[in-house]
Motif scaffolding. Structure first.
Motif, PDB file in Angstrom:
ATOM      1  N   LEU A 157       0.878  -1.026   0.106  1.00  0.00           N
ATOM      2  CA  LEU A 157      -0.020   0.016   0.035  1.00  0.00           C
ATOM      3  C   LEU A 157       0.931   1.213  -0.231  1.00  0.00           C
ATOM      4  CD1 LEU A 157      -2.851   1.282   0.204  1.00  0.00           C
ATOM      5  CD2 LEU A 157      -2.720   1.073   2.474  1.00  0.00           C
ATOM      6  N   SER A 158       1.939   1.116   0.789  1.00  0.00           N
ATOM      7  CA  SER A 158       2.756   2.339   0.744  1.00  0.00           C
ATOM      8  C   SER A 158       3.473   2.697  -0.543  1.00  0.00           C
ATOM      9  CB  SER A 158       4.009   2.216   1.858  1.00  0.00           C
ATOM     10  OG  SER A 158       4.661   3.375   1.892  1.00  0.00           O
ATOM     11  N   ALA A 159       3.854   1.585  -1.156  1.00  0.00           N
ATOM     12  CA  ALA A 159       4.603   1.503  -2.617  1.00  0.00           C
ATOM     13  C   ALA A 159       3.418   2.117  -3.625  1.00  0.00           C
ATOM     14  CB  ALA A 159       5.083   0.103  -2.973  1.00  0.00           C
ATOM     15  N   ILE A 160       2.126   1.777  -3.419  1.00  0.00           N
ATOM     16  CA  ILE A 160       1.258   2.167  -4.556  1.00  0.00           C
ATOM     17  C   ILE A 160       1.121   3.870  -4.257  1.00  0.00           C
ATOM     18  CG2 ILE A 160      -1.171   2.083  -4.930  1.00  0.00           C
ATOM     19  CD1 ILE A 160      -1.154  -0.804  -4.354  1.00  0.00           C
ATOM     20  N   CYS A 161       1.167   4.000  -2.778  1.00  0.00           N
ATOM     21  CA  CYS A 161       1.006   5.857  -2.808  1.00  0.00           C
ATOM     22  C   CYS A 161       2.149   6.422  -3.288  1.00  0.00           C
ATOM     23  CB  CYS A 161       1.028   5.852  -1.182  1.00  0.00           C
ATOM     24  SG  CYS A 161      -0.610   5.313  -0.510  1.00  0.00           S
ATOM     25  N   VAL A 162       3.489   5.979  -3.307  1.00  0.00           N
ATOM     26  CA  VAL A 162       4.389   6.541  -3.991  1.00  0.00           C
ATOM     27  C   VAL A 162       4.355   6.615  -5.431  1.00  0.00           C
ATOM     28  CG1 VAL A 162       6.917   5.928  -4.507  1.00  0.00           C
ATOM     29  CG2 VAL A 162       6.188   5.717  -2.025  1.00  0.00           C
TER      30      VAL A 162
ATOM     31  N   ASN B  58       0.252  10.842  -0.048  1.00  0.00           N
ATOM     32  CA  ASN B  58       1.400  10.377   0.520  1.00  0.00           C
ATOM     33  C   ASN B  58       1.638  10.456   2.010  1.00  0.00           C
ATOM     34  OD1 ASN B  58       2.299  11.713  -2.466  1.00  0.00           O
ATOM     35  ND2 ASN B  58       3.032   9.722  -1.869  1.00  0.00           N
ATOM     36  N   PRO B  59       1.091  11.469   2.649  1.00  0.00           N
ATOM     37  CA  PRO B  59       0.816  11.093   4.029  1.00  0.00           C
ATOM     38  C   PRO B  59       0.439   9.652   4.549  1.00  0.00           C
ATOM     39  CG  PRO B  59       0.502  13.447   3.714  1.00  0.00           C
ATOM     40  CD  PRO B  59       0.324  12.449   2.574  1.00  0.00           C
ATOM     41  N   LEU B  60      -0.781   9.413   3.924  1.00  0.00           N
ATOM     42  CA  LEU B  60      -1.112   7.914   4.082  1.00  0.00           C
ATOM     43  C   LEU B  60      -0.328   6.786   3.731  1.00  0.00           C
ATOM     44  CD1 LEU B  60      -4.807   8.510   2.638  1.00  0.00           C
ATOM     45  CD2 LEU B  60      -4.105   8.489   5.068  1.00  0.00           C
ATOM     46  N   GLY B  61       0.750   7.041   2.949  1.00  0.00           N
ATOM     47  CA  GLY B  61       1.851   6.368   2.550  1.00  0.00           C
ATOM     48  C   GLY B  61       2.886   6.291   3.578  1.00  0.00           C
ATOM     49  N   ILE B  62       3.149   7.290   4.156  1.00  0.00           N
ATOM     50  CA  ILE B  62       3.784   7.429   5.443  1.00  0.00           C
ATOM     51  C   ILE B  62       3.366   6.500   6.391  1.00  0.00           C
ATOM     52  CG2 ILE B  62       4.874   8.690   7.272  1.00  0.00           C
ATOM     53  CD1 ILE B  62       4.943  11.237   5.066  1.00  0.00           C
ATOM     54  N   LEU B  63       2.282   6.664   6.767  1.00  0.00           N
ATOM     55  CA  LEU B  63       1.533   5.747   7.779  1.00  0.00           C
ATOM     56  C   LEU B  63       1.579   4.369   7.529  1.00  0.00           C
ATOM     57  CD1 LEU B  63      -1.452   7.720   8.935  1.00  0.00           C
ATOM     58  CD2 LEU B  63       0.542   7.432  10.310  1.00  0.00           C
ATOM     59  N   SER B  64       1.330   3.989   6.280  1.00  0.00           N
ATOM     60  CA  SER B  64       1.385   2.531   5.990  1.00  0.00           C
ATOM     61  C   SER B  64       2.828   2.053   5.780  1.00  0.00           C
ATOM     62  CB  SER B  64       0.523   2.194   4.470  1.00  0.00           C
ATOM     63  OG  SER B  64       1.244   3.076   3.388  1.00  0.00           O
ATOM     64  N   GLY B  65       3.794   2.765   5.490  1.00  0.00           N
ATOM     65  CA  GLY B  65       5.017   2.509   5.492  1.00  0.00           C
ATOM     66  C   GLY B  65       5.530   2.126   7.053  1.00  0.00           C
ATOM     67  N   TYR B  66       5.116   3.141   7.835  1.00  0.00           N
ATOM     68  CA  TYR B  66       5.213   2.829   9.302  1.00  0.00           C
ATOM     69  C   TYR B  66       4.692   1.726   9.890  1.00  0.00           C
ATOM     70  CZ  TYR B  66       5.067   3.526  14.298  1.00  0.00           C
ATOM     71  OH  TYR B  66       5.375   3.434  15.665  1.00  0.00           O
TER      72      TYR B  66
ATOM     73  N   ARG C 221       6.759  -1.171   8.534  1.00  0.00           N
ATOM     74  CA  ARG C 221       8.203  -1.240   9.004  1.00  0.00           C
ATOM     75  C   ARG C 221       8.962  -0.938   7.997  1.00  0.00           C
ATOM     76  NH1 ARG C 221       7.058  -1.483  14.066  1.00  0.00           N
ATOM     77  NH2 ARG C 221       5.872  -2.997  15.170  1.00  0.00           N
ATOM     78  N   SER C 222       8.929  -0.310   6.851  1.00  0.00           N
ATOM     79  CA  SER C 222       9.769   0.097   5.834  1.00  0.00           C
ATOM     80  C   SER C 222      10.363   1.465   5.645  1.00  0.00           C
ATOM     81  CB  SER C 222       9.217  -0.223   4.476  1.00  0.00           C
ATOM     82  OG  SER C 222       9.928   0.170   3.329  1.00  0.00           O
ATOM     83  N   ARG C 223      11.501   1.771   6.214  1.00  0.00           N
ATOM     84  CA  ARG C 223      12.191   3.127   6.378  1.00  0.00           C
ATOM     85  C   ARG C 223      12.187   3.576   4.950  1.00  0.00           C
ATOM     86  NH1 ARG C 223      16.701   1.799  10.505  1.00  0.00           N
ATOM     87  NH2 ARG C 223      15.213   1.764  12.242  1.00  0.00           N
ATOM     88  N   LEU C 224      12.508   2.880   3.976  1.00  0.00           N
ATOM     89  CA  LEU C 224      12.929   3.310   2.653  1.00  0.00           C
ATOM     90  C   LEU C 224      11.297   4.150   1.974  1.00  0.00           C
ATOM     91  CD1 LEU C 224      14.770   3.817   0.305  1.00  0.00           C
ATOM     92  CD2 LEU C 224      13.946   1.330  -0.391  1.00  0.00           C
ATOM     93  N   LEU C 225      10.217   3.112   2.232  1.00  0.00           N
ATOM     94  CA  LEU C 225       9.105   3.576   1.601  1.00  0.00           C
ATOM     95  C   LEU C 225       8.657   4.781   2.299  1.00  0.00           C
ATOM     96  CD1 LEU C 225       7.258   0.283   1.286  1.00  0.00           C
ATOM     97  CD2 LEU C 225       8.078   1.683  -0.660  1.00  0.00           C
TER      98      LEU C 225
END
Length: 88
Positions: A12-17, A44-52, A55-59
């Motif tokens: 989901l985070s990658a899709i947001c990027v 993209n703030p939603l992508g930040i949350l889903s990356g959190y 547990r993906s720092r890169l995303l």
């Protein structure tokens, strides 16, 4: 179960990027000011949350860059304009 959930959050985070990048394409490629880039402030703030949660720092970093991409593009544009002696 936990590994599946982590992969889903990362996806989901990658899709947001990718959405964040794709909304800039009309402005950069067609050189016409579409307002789709405003979606980067929502998606993209939603992508930040889903990356959190995934547990993906890169995303998280990529989503942060896309969240602030307007300001980054403005800075780079004004910097290039100043270097070539133009007026904004």
């Amino acid at each position: 179960m936990k590994i599946k959930s982590s992969k889903r959050w990362k996806a989901l985070s990658a899709i947001c990027v990718l959405i964040g990048i794709s909304v800039w394409v009309p402005n950069i490629v067609f050189e016409y000011g579409y307002g789709y880039w405003l979606l980067t402030f929502i998606i993209n703030p939603l992508g930040i949350l889903s990356g959190y949660f995934g547990r993906s720092r890169l995303l998280i970093i990529f989503n942060m860059i896309m969240t602030f991409s307007f300001f980054i593009f403005m800075f780079v544009g004004y910097l290039i304009n100043a270097m070539i002696g133009g007026h904004p």
